[in-house]
Design a protein around this motif. Structure first.
Motif, PDB file in Angstrom:
ATOM      1  N   LEU A  89       0.871  -1.174   0.000  1.00 52.94           N
ATOM      2  CA  LEU A  89       0.000   0.000   0.000  1.00 52.94           C
ATOM      3  C   LEU A  89       0.908   1.224   0.000  1.00 52.94           C
ATOM      4  O   LEU A  89       1.656   1.454   0.955  1.00 52.94           O
ATOM      5  N   VAL A  90       0.867   1.975  -1.087  1.00 47.52           N
ATOM      6  CA  VAL A  90       1.690   3.175  -1.250  1.00 47.52           C
ATOM      7  C   VAL A  90       0.889   4.348  -0.700  1.00 47.52           C
ATOM      8  O   VAL A  90      -0.272   4.537  -1.062  1.00 47.52           O
ATOM      9  N   HIS A  91       1.497   5.139   0.185  1.00 41.10           N
ATOM     10  CA  HIS A  91       0.764   6.222   0.833  1.00 41.10           C
ATOM     11  C   HIS A  91       0.519   7.416  -0.076  1.00 41.10           C
ATOM     12  O   HIS A  91      -0.478   8.112   0.075  1.00 41.10           O
ATOM     13  N   ASP A  92       1.404   7.657  -1.041  1.00 43.45           N
ATOM     14  CA  ASP A  92       1.275   8.785  -1.952  1.00 43.45           C
ATOM     15  C   ASP A  92       1.212   8.226  -3.375  1.00 43.45           C
ATOM     16  O   ASP A  92       2.214   7.729  -3.898  1.00 43.45           O
ATOM     17  N   GLU A  93       0.058   8.306  -4.010  1.00 40.45           N
ATOM     18  CA  GLU A  93      -0.171   7.653  -5.300  1.00 40.45           C
ATOM     19  C   GLU A  93       0.907   7.908  -6.360  1.00 40.45           C
ATOM     20  O   GLU A  93       1.277   6.987  -7.088  1.00 40.45           O
ATOM     21  N   ARG A 117      -3.574   2.885  -5.076  1.00 39.38           N
ATOM     22  CA  ARG A 117      -2.335   2.844  -4.299  1.00 39.38           C
ATOM     23  C   ARG A 117      -1.940   1.424  -3.889  1.00 39.38           C
ATOM     24  O   ARG A 117      -0.967   1.237  -3.176  1.00 39.38           O
ATOM     25  N   GLU A 143       7.990   5.925   5.705  1.00 37.41           N
ATOM     26  CA  GLU A 143       6.523   5.946   5.685  1.00 37.41           C
ATOM     27  C   GLU A 143       5.951   6.310   4.314  1.00 37.41           C
ATOM     28  O   GLU A 143       4.916   6.952   4.198  1.00 37.41           O
ATOM     29  N   ARG A 144       6.651   5.848   3.256  1.00 39.20           N
ATOM     30  CA  ARG A 144       6.142   6.037   1.898  1.00 39.20           C
ATOM     31  C   ARG A 144       5.198   4.897   1.515  1.00 39.20           C
ATOM     32  O   ARG A 144       4.334   5.072   0.669  1.00 39.20           O
ATOM     33  N   TRP A 145       5.403   3.718   2.106  1.00 39.74           N
ATOM     34  CA  TRP A 145       4.533   2.569   1.864  1.00 39.74           C
ATOM     35  C   TRP A 145       4.649   1.586   3.015  1.00 39.74           C
ATOM     36  O   TRP A 145       5.533   1.691   3.859  1.00 39.74           O
ATOM     37  N   GLU A 146       3.714   0.641   3.017  1.00 39.09           N
ATOM     38  CA  GLU A 146       3.759  -0.477   3.952  1.00 39.09           C
ATOM     39  C   GLU A 146       3.429  -1.717   3.138  1.00 39.09           C
ATOM     40  O   GLU A 146       2.806  -1.626   2.082  1.00 39.09           O
TER      41      GLU A 146
END
Length: 158
Positions: A89-93, A117, A143-146
């Protein structure tokens, strides 16, 4: 769908159990598969929500009652392909493309979800899981993705 013989593909419905927060956002996932005989099918796309399934796994499936022709219900995994599935899951598309390029350089395949995302990653047996985890680690710490390790189909190498 990674294969290109779309005339032979069937859809296999995999029922999903939602948690108290309503995840996954669907009650079932439809996966493409190729018939290989005797009620056995080889998965031909990367699962977005189903756990313990990976591209290339051989599964059994039965006709789905009331469904159109070519739609089956998942029964069980018969043979692991050795592939692993991670979901990210990417926080910023806008960073989805960067993430896909990163893991594709490692030798992995990606599929983008209808959720902009969410990315599913196929990790073939020749790509060490530790290398993928190490490549993803900076994005997690920044914190760009998890990510979630949805299926580990290959032996862990120390």
């Amino acid at each position: 769908m990674k294969g290109d013989d779309s005339k032979r593909h069937v859809k296999i419905i995999v029922p999903l159990e939602q948690d108290e927060d309503g995840y996954p956002p669907v009650g079932a996932e439809r996966l493409w598969a190729l018939p290989i005989g005797e009620g056995r099918y080889q998965l031909d796309n990367i699962p977005f929500f189903a756990r313990n399934l990976a591209w290339g796994d051989v599964v059994s499936a039965v006709p789905e009652e009331g469904a159109e022709e070519g739609v089956l219900r998942f029964d069980q995994v018969l043979q692991s392909s050795g592939h692993s599935t991670f979901r990210i899951l990417v926080h910023d598309e806008p960073q989805v493309s960067e993430l896909c390029e990163l893991v594709e350089r490692l030798g992995c395949d990606t599929e983008r979800s209808h959720l902009p995302r969410l990315v599913a990653i196929d990790i073939p047996p020749g790509v060490p899981l530790a290398v993928v985890r190490q490549a993803l680690s900076p994005g997690v710490s920044q914190e760009r993705w998890e990510y979630e390790e949805a299926c580990i189909g290959q032996p862990e190498v120390e």
